[in-house]
Scaffold this active site. Structure first.
Site, PDB file in Angstrom:
ATOM      1  CB  CYS A  88      35.660 -13.160 -38.054  1.00  0.00           C
ATOM      2  SG  CYS A  88      36.543 -14.616 -38.624  1.00  0.00           S
ATOM      3  CG  HIS A 344      41.046 -12.067 -37.548  1.00  0.00           C
ATOM      4  ND1 HIS A 344      40.240 -11.386 -36.667  1.00  0.00           N
ATOM      5  CD2 HIS A 344      40.221 -12.871 -38.257  1.00  0.00           C
ATOM      6  CE1 HIS A 344      38.992 -11.780 -36.827  1.00  0.00           C
ATOM      7  NE2 HIS A 344      38.945 -12.679 -37.775  1.00  0.00           N
TER       8      HIS A 344
END
Lengths: 397, 480
Positions: A88, A344
C-alpha cells in the site's frame, strides 16, 4: 555521512482524479486524467520531464507489469521509467523514487504517477490477484484485509481493557469524523456523512470491524512533478518542500517472535522516528499541523496516532473523544476524507494523500482549508500489522 | 504377543437430527432410521478424521518409532496418490515407514488391522499404526443418506506393553453386492434393504462368529463384549439373540448417535469397548463387507495405563446440532452454493512446493533455534529473535502436538467460506512460537483472546482444476 533529503526537492505540480467506482474509466483514462491535471498545475511541458517512477500494486488485473504502460499511455519520449511496487506504500514509493532521482543530482525534473483499477474484479474488498505467491494458500490462514486488521482491533481492545461496545464506539468516531471531511471533497468516493450510531450498527465485515470501519474500494490515480529546490522559483511561487521520506519494513519478529503486542504497528513507529529525525521534528504532536494517515480501517488510524507519537500509548481514545483530530481540532487528520472516503486504489493512495497536503499548504483546499498549516505528513502502511511496509513523508513550506 | 498398544477415535462435532432430514425429504419417503448422525465439518474428510483419530492414538507414544501406517476407507479422497502417505506426512512419521491404503469394502478396516497384526507378528514391522475413517455420501433421500455417519478410529499395534492382545481371526469372503460404486462415480448404488439385511448381515455375521469360536474352541459366553457391524437397528438387536448373547455382551453400535461409519464402524465400537474394558476381558469383533473379518482380543492389565483415552465418550458428549439438512448438502458439495465471486479466484496448487515443504505444510514442523531456543513456524533459516539472529542453527520442531492460546482473532465474513464467518487468528504456543492459523470446530461468538487451543489437521481448500485437496493444521478450542 548521509545527510538526508530535507529541503533538497520541491513538489511543483500535482494531479488527482475523482476517486470512486469508475466503471466509466479504463486504467489508461485514470492515468491520463491525473497526468493532465498535474502537468497543467506545474506549468511545464511534457518534454521537461527527465525521468518517471510509476506505481501500481496489482498490474495483473489492470495494465500488466513493467514500465511500458506509463510511457505508451502518456507518450513519454523514451525517458527512463521505473515501475515500483511496495504494497500500500506503492504510491509513496513512486514519489520517493522521483524525489531521490532529483536529490541524487541525476535529474532536474521527475514525475511520479500512481494508479490502481480495483473495480474490474466483480467483487468487493481488495482483489486477491495471487499477490502472496503460490505458497501462501498452502500454509497460511484464510486472511482478508479487514480480517488482518480486525485482529489488531481485537488485541487493542483486549490489551487496553476496552469492552467491545466502548472499543467500537472509539473506532466509530474515527469513521464519522472522516465521513464529515469527505462529504466536503468533490474528488472523494464516499460523500455522505454518517453518525457514530450508524457506524456502530453497520453489518460486521470482520469482527469487530463493521462496514463503516472499512475504507472504500475504488479506482483512482494521482501524480506529482518534483524538481530541485535550487531551481524551484523558476516554476512557481508556492512550492511545497519535501522534508523527509522514510520507509520501514517488518523484520519478521512481530509475526514469528512472541514479543510484539499485536496492538500497534512497529514499522509505523520506526518510520516515524526516522522521518522526524530527517525533518528535524522534535515534538510530532505539536509540530505536525495535519496528516493523512493510512486509515484502511478505523483501527489502523487509531494505532497510527500512537505509533506516530501524536497520542500517548493506549491513550488515543482520549484524543478522539476530545476531538483533537477533527477538522477544527488541534491536529486534523484525514482532512480530505482519508482512505475511508477516497477508497484505496493502492498505487494511487500515497500520492492522493500528498495531493491534499500540497493543496492545504498552498491554501487551495476550498471548503476544507485549514488555517495556515505549516507541516503536513502522509503515512502509508501496506501488508498486515504483523508483517508490513510503512512509509512516512513530511512536507512543508 | 502382538496387540494394541494404544487407540484413538474421532467423531465429528456436528450432529444432524434425522427428523430434520425427514422434514426436508418427506416428499421422497420415510426415514429408515431415527436419532442423529455425526456429520463431518466442511473441512473434514476420511483423511482428516483418520489423522484426528491417529493423533489421539499417538498421544503419549513415541511416533518416531512408528514404522507402518495403514489406512482404510471407502471414501478415499485420492484414488491416485496414496492417502496413507498424506496421513503419514501429517503425523510427521519417519520416511522409512511402510504405508498402504485398504479400500473398496467396509471390512477394509479390520483387513488393515489384521494385516498390521500379521506384519508385527512376523517381525517385519515393530509399531504399525492403522487408521480407518469414512465420510460417505449417498443420493439425497437414500438409505445411505439417512443412515451413514462420519467418524474414524486408530490403533497402534506392537508387541510390547499391549493393552489388548490380538489372539485369533476367522475371515470369510462372499461377492455379496450390497453397495457398489464404479471408478469415477461419487454416489453409490444400493441393493434392496431386505436383501442386505436378511441375505447379508443375518447370514454372514453368525457364520463368521461360529467360525471363530469353533476355530479357537471358545463359546459366546467367553466374551465380555461382542462387536459386530450392522446398519439396521432391528437386525442388530436380532443378531445378538442369534449369536446367543446377553444384552450386556452386545457393544452398542452407535447407529442413532453417530450412524453407520462404514470401515470405521466396528473399530470405533472397539475403541468404545476398550474405554470401558477390564483386564482379562475378551472382545470379539466382526466386520461386514463382502463377507466378514472376525477376530478376538484379550484385554491386559496395561489397559489401566491409558485410561485417559476416552475419545468416543468425549466426542459423543461434544456435539453441536447442525440444524439444517441444506447445510449438510453444502458441506458435502451435494448442492452448488454461492460463496461470492471472490471465492471463484482459484488458488494455484504447486505440488513441487508441497513435496519440497511437506514437513512444514502437512507436518506442521517448524524450526527451533539451537542457540537461543526460540521456536518458529513456518521454517526459518535465521532466528527471528532480534537478540539472537543465529544463522542455520535450527533443528526441526513439531507444533502439531503443542497446545497454545489465542493471541488475537477475527471472524471474517469477507473471506470466502461455505460456513461464514471464517474465524482465524494468531496462536502463541506453550513453549514458544507464534503462528497465524485458521480456526475450526469453534463458535465465533465464544472465541476469546487467551482461549486455549489444540491443533487439528483439516482441509484448507480444494483446487478442483488441479485435482488438489489442500490440507493444513488449524487451531481448535480444546474440548475438556
Amino acid at each position: 555521512m548521509a545527510e538526508g533529503i530535507k529541503d533538497k526537492v520541491a513538489i511543483i505540480g500535482m494531479g488527482c482524479t475523482k476517486f470512486g467506482e469508475r466503471f466509466d474509466a479504463s486504467p489508461q483514462d485514470l492515468m491520463v486524467e491525473a497526468f493532465v491535471e498535474c502537468l497543467a498545475d506545474s506549468g511545464l511541458e511534457k518534454k521537461d520531464i527527465q525521468a518517471a517512477w510509476w506505481g501500481v500494486h496489482m498490474p495483473d488485473i489492470s495494465v500488466g507489469r513493467g514500465a511500458t504502460i506509463l510511457g505508451t499511455t502518456l507518450k513519454l519520449p523514451f525517458i527512463p521509467i521505473t515501475r515500483v511496487e511496495n504494497f500500500c506504500a506503492t504510491g509513496s514509493e513512486a514519489l520517493r523514487g522521483a524525489v531521490y532521482g532529483v536529490a541524487s543530482g541525476a535529474y532536474d525534473i521527475c514525475l511520479a504517477l500512481g494508479m490502481e483499477k480495483l473495480k474490474d474484479t466483480g467483487y468487493g474488498g481488495l482483489p486477491l490477484a495471487g499477490g502472496m505467491g503460490y505458497k501462501m494458500p498452502l500454509n497460511s490462514f484464510n486472511l482478508t484485509a479487514p480480517g488482518g486488521f480486525a485482529m489488531m482491533a481485537t488485541k487493542y481492545f483486549s490489551k487496553y481493557n476496552l469492552n467491545p461496545q466502548d472499543g467500537k464506539m472509539m473506532l466509530a468516531k474515527i469513521s464519522a469524523k472522516s465521513h464529515r471531511n469527505g462529504a466536503l471533497n468533490p474528488k472523494a468516493h464516499l460523500r455522505k456523512e454518517v453518525t457514530v450510531e450508524q457506524v456502530m450498527n453497520a453489518p460486521v465485515i470482520a469482527w469487530p470491524l463493521g462496514l463503516f470501519d472499512c475504507c472504500g474500494v475504488s479506482d483512482g490515480s494521482a501524480a506529482a512533478i518534483v524538481c530541485g529546490a535550487d531551481m524551484v522559483k523558476k516554476f512557481r511561487p508556492d512550492p511545497v518542500f519535501v522534508k523527509s521520506i522514510q520507509i520501514s519494513v517488518s523484520s519478521g519478529e512481530e509475526m514469528l517472535y512472541t514479543k510484539w503486542d499485536g496492538a500497534h504497528v512497529e514499522p509505523s513507529y520506526r518510520a516515524g522516528i526516522m522521518a522526524y529525525k530527517e525533518a528535524g521534528i522534535k515534538n510530532p504532536r505539536e509540530e505536525v499541523s495535519m496528516a493523512e494517515v493510512h486509515d484502511c480501517f478505523s483501527i489502523t488510524e487509531a494505532v497510527t496516532m500512537e505509533d506516530l507519537q501524536f497520542s500517548a500509548r493506549g491513550k488515543v481514545k482520549d484524543d478522539i473523544d476530545a476531538g483533537r483530530f477533527n477538522y477544527d481540532g488541534a491536529q486534523p487528520i484525514q482532512i480530505d476524507g482519508g482512505l475511508k472516503c477516497f477508497g484505496h486504489p493502492i498505487g494511487a493512495s500515497g500520492l492522493r494523500m500528498m495531493y491534499e497536503m500540497y493543496k492545504q499548504l498552498q491554501g487551495k483546499a476550498d471548503k476544507r482549508q485549514l488555517k495556515d498549516p505549516k507541516v503536513g505528513l502522509t503515512h502509508n502502511m501496506g501488508g498486515f500489522p504483523s508483517m508490513c511496509v510503512v512509509s512516512v513523508c513530511i512536507v512543508g513550506k | 504377543m502382538v496387540g494394541i498398544k494404544s487407540y484413538g477415535a474421532h467423531i465429528p462435532r456436528f450432529r444432524l437430527d434425522r427428523n430434520i432430514m425427514q422434514m426436508a425429504l418427506l416428499f421422497l419417503g420415510f426415514a429408515p432410521l431415527r436419532g442423529e448422525k455425526a456429520v463431518a465439518n466442511w473441512d473434514e474428510d476420511s483423511i482428516t478424521m483418520a489423522v484426528a483419530a491417529a493423533k489421539d492414538c499417538l498421544r503419549g507414544e513415541d511416533s518416531g518409532k512408528v514404522d507402518g501406517c495403514y489406512f482404510a476407507t471407502t471414501s478415499q479422497t485420492y484414488s491416485l496418490r496414496q492417502n496413507a502417505g498424506i496421513i503419514a506426512a501429517a503425523l510427521d512419521l519417519n520416511t522409512n515407514c511402510r504405508t498402504a491404503d485398504f479400500t473398496d469394502s467396509t471390512k477394509s478396516g479390520t483387513a488393515a488391522l489384521l494385516a498390521a497384526a500379521d506384519a508385527v507378528s512376523s517381525g517385519s514391522l515393530n509399531n504399525c499404526l492403522i487408521s480407518a475413517a469414512d465420510c460417505r455420501v449417498s443420493k439425497v433421500g437414500s438409505n445411505g443418506d439417512y443412515t451413514y455417519g462420519d467418524g474414524g478410529a486408530a490403533f497402534l499395534l506392537g508387541k510390547d506393553d499391549v493393552v489388548a492382545t490380538i489372539d485369533g481371526s476367522y475371515c470369510t469372503t462372499h461377492d455379496f453386492v450390497d453397495r457398489r460404486r464404479l471408478e469415477g462415480e461419487r454416489l453409490e448404488h444400493m441393493w434392496e434393504e431386505r436383501f442386505i439385511r436378511d441375505a447379508g448381515y443375518m447370514k454372514f455375521i453368525p457364520e463368521a462368529a461360529a467360525g471363530l469360536v469353533k476355530k479357537y474352541n471358545l463359546t459366546a459366553k467367553d466374551f465380555s463384549k461382542v462387536i459386530y457391524a450392522c446398519a439396521f437397528t432391528g437386525a442388530h438387536a436380532a443378531l445378538g439373540k442369534t449369536l446367543g448373547l446377553a444384552p450386556e455382551q452386545v457393544q452398542e453400535p452407535m447407529l442413532t448417535t453417530v450412524g453407520d461409519t462404514g470401515v470405521a464402524q466396528t473399530l470405533m465400537m472397539l475403541v468404545a469397548a476398550l474405554e470401558d474394558a477390564k483386564p482379562g476381558d475378551k472382545i470379539m469383533v466382526i466386520s461386514f463387507g463382502q463377507g466378514c473379518d472376525a477376530m478376538y482380543l484379550t484385554v491386559t492389565d496395561k489397559i489401566a495405563m491409558i485410561k485417559d483415552k476416552k475419545a468416543i465418550k468425549r466426542n459423543l458428549a461434544n456435539k453441536v446440532a447442525l440444524g439444517s439438512y441444506e447445510k449438510y448438502l453444502a458441506f458435502r458439495k451435494l448442492m452448488p452454493c454461492e460463496i461470492g465471486i471472490r471465492g471463484e479466484e482459484t488458488i494455484f496448487t504447486s505440488f513441487s512446493i508441497i513435496s519440497r515443504e511437506s514437513r512444514e505444510i502437512y507436518g506442521m514442523v517448524g524450526t527451533k533455534c539451537k542457540k537461543c531456543g526460540t521456536p518458529s513456524w513456518p521454517v526459518q533459516r535465521i532466528c527471528p529473535n532480534p537478540d539472537c539472529g543465529a544463522v542455520d542453527q535450527m533443528e526441526a520442531y513439531k507444533f502439531s502436538d503443542k497446545l497454545g492460546d489465542i493471541f488475537t482473532y477475527t471472524s471474517d465474513f469477507l473471506a470466502p467460506s461455505i460456513d461464514p464467518p471464517a474465524s482465524y487468528g494468531f496462536i502463541d504456543f506453550k513453549g514458544g512460537g507464534r503462528a497465524g492459523l485458521d480456526f475450526t470446530d469453534c463458535d465465533p461468538n465464544t472465541i476469546k483472546v487467551g482461549m486455549p487451543v489444540e491443533l487439528a489437521f483439516r482441509i484448507k481448500a480444494a483446487d478442483e482444476k488441479r485435482a488438489a485437496i489442500n490440507y493444513g493444521w488449524k487451531a481448535m478450542p480444546i474440548v475438556a
